[in-house]
Design a protein around this motif. Structure first.
Motif, PDB file in Angstrom:
ATOM      1  N   GLU A   1     -38.563  10.729  75.983  1.00 17.45           N
ATOM      2  CA  GLU A   1     -38.496  10.458  74.546  1.00 17.45           C
ATOM      3  C   GLU A   1     -38.996  11.646  73.741  1.00 17.45           C
ATOM      4  OE1 GLU A   1     -40.628   6.798  73.994  1.00 17.45           O
ATOM      5  OE2 GLU A   1     -39.090   5.620  75.010  1.00 17.45           O
ATOM      6  N   ALA A   2     -40.056  12.292  74.208  1.00 20.84           N
ATOM      7  CA  ALA A   2     -40.571  13.482  73.516  1.00 20.84           C
ATOM      8  C   ALA A   2     -39.526  14.599  73.531  1.00 20.84           C
ATOM      9  CB  ALA A   2     -41.868  13.956  74.169  1.00 20.84           C
TER      10      ALA A   2
ATOM     11  N   ASP B   1     -36.262  14.210  73.789  1.00 24.41           N
ATOM     12  CA  ASP B   1     -35.176  13.777  72.905  1.00 24.41           C
ATOM     13  C   ASP B   1     -35.520  14.066  71.443  1.00 24.41           C
ATOM     14  OD1 ASP B   1     -33.802  12.856  75.142  1.00 24.41           O
ATOM     15  OD2 ASP B   1     -34.254  10.731  74.756  1.00 24.41           O
ATOM     16  N   ARG B   2     -36.756  13.759  71.034  1.00 30.92           N
ATOM     17  CA  ARG B   2     -37.185  14.024  69.652  1.00 30.92           C
ATOM     18  C   ARG B   2     -37.169  15.528  69.352  1.00 30.92           C
ATOM     19  NH1 ARG B   2     -40.846  10.038  70.979  1.00 30.92           N
ATOM     20  NH2 ARG B   2     -42.533  11.544  71.304  1.00 30.92           N
TER      21      ARG B   2
ATOM     22  N   ALA C   1     -33.524  16.623  69.005  1.00 28.60           N
ATOM     23  CA  ALA C   1     -32.943  16.072  67.773  1.00 28.60           C
ATOM     24  C   ALA C   1     -33.432  16.832  66.544  1.00 28.60           C
ATOM     25  CB  ALA C   1     -33.285  14.584  67.653  1.00 28.60           C
ATOM     26  N   ALA C   2     -34.639  17.392  66.624  1.00 30.12           N
ATOM     27  CA  ALA C   2     -35.201  18.164  65.512  1.00 30.12           C
ATOM     28  C   ALA C   2     -34.729  19.619  65.529  1.00 30.12           C
ATOM     29  CB  ALA C   2     -36.731  18.107  65.561  1.00 30.12           C
TER      30      ALA C   2
END
Length: 187
Positions: free
Chosen positions: A158-159, A161-162, A165-166
């Motif tokens: 998840e980290a 992915d974030r 995405a940023a």
């Protein structure tokens, strides 16, 4: 000024293992021998390839003098304070059981032998391995090589992915390929 006292050698007398935390880089070892092919854990600061679940490194030189080598690992409470655990520089973390000659330091240990007990994929791995089937194959290969359970690291995924995405651009966008050539050595 008095010389600093040498760190104590841990005398571990318990029915439990002396377990400590550490982190590794990850690469795909290539070579002519099919037994060499596959993912390997790499030490963060030494050109050392962890080839199996158990490794041994001499921490003394002839004459009994200590040298700055060995298997380094953090004490559990120190591991919780490691800020870069959720960065691209952390590929795999895990717990190792230390044995042989073990020197205790303020934050961790330097040991002669270690056996991997548990692994967890880090943010670096999730930034480089994006496809589910490849990730499952990687987990299975690591479990087979190191004979320890491998947690895929959902929070780390998840980290990653974030970060992506940023707009984050990883320094190493895929698993590195490496060959067993100097200065690399297998422990």
């Amino acid at each position: 000024m008095a010389a600093a006292a040498a760190p104590p050698v841990v005398q571990w007398h318990s029915d439990r293992e002396l377990v400590a935390w550490r982190a590794w880089r990850l690469a795909i070892l290539m070579g002519d021998d099919s037994d060499q092919l596959g993912p390997r854990l790499l030490s963060l600061s030494a050109p050392c390839i962890w080839d199996g679940p158990a490794i041994r490194v001499d921490i003394t030189v002839p004459g009994g003098k200590e040298q700055p080598s060995g298997i380094y690992a953090l004490k559990p409470d120190a591991a919780e304070r490691v800020e870069w655990r959720r960065s691209e520089h952390c590929w795999v973390t895990g717990w190792v059981a230390l044995s042989g000659r073990v020197v205790e330091h303020a934050l961790g240990y330097r040991a002669e032998r270690a056996v991997i007990r548990e692994l967890r994929l880090g943010v670096g791995t999730h930034l480089a391995v994006r496809r589910g089937p490849m990730l499952r194959d990687l987990v299975a290969s690591l479990e087979q090589r190191y004979q320890a359970p491998v947690d895929p690291g959902h929070a780390e995924r998840e980290a990653a992915d974030r970060m992506l995405a940023a707009g984050f651009k990883p320094q190493c966008p895929e698993l590195a390929l490496m060959f067993l050539r100097p200065p690399w050595w297998i422990a």
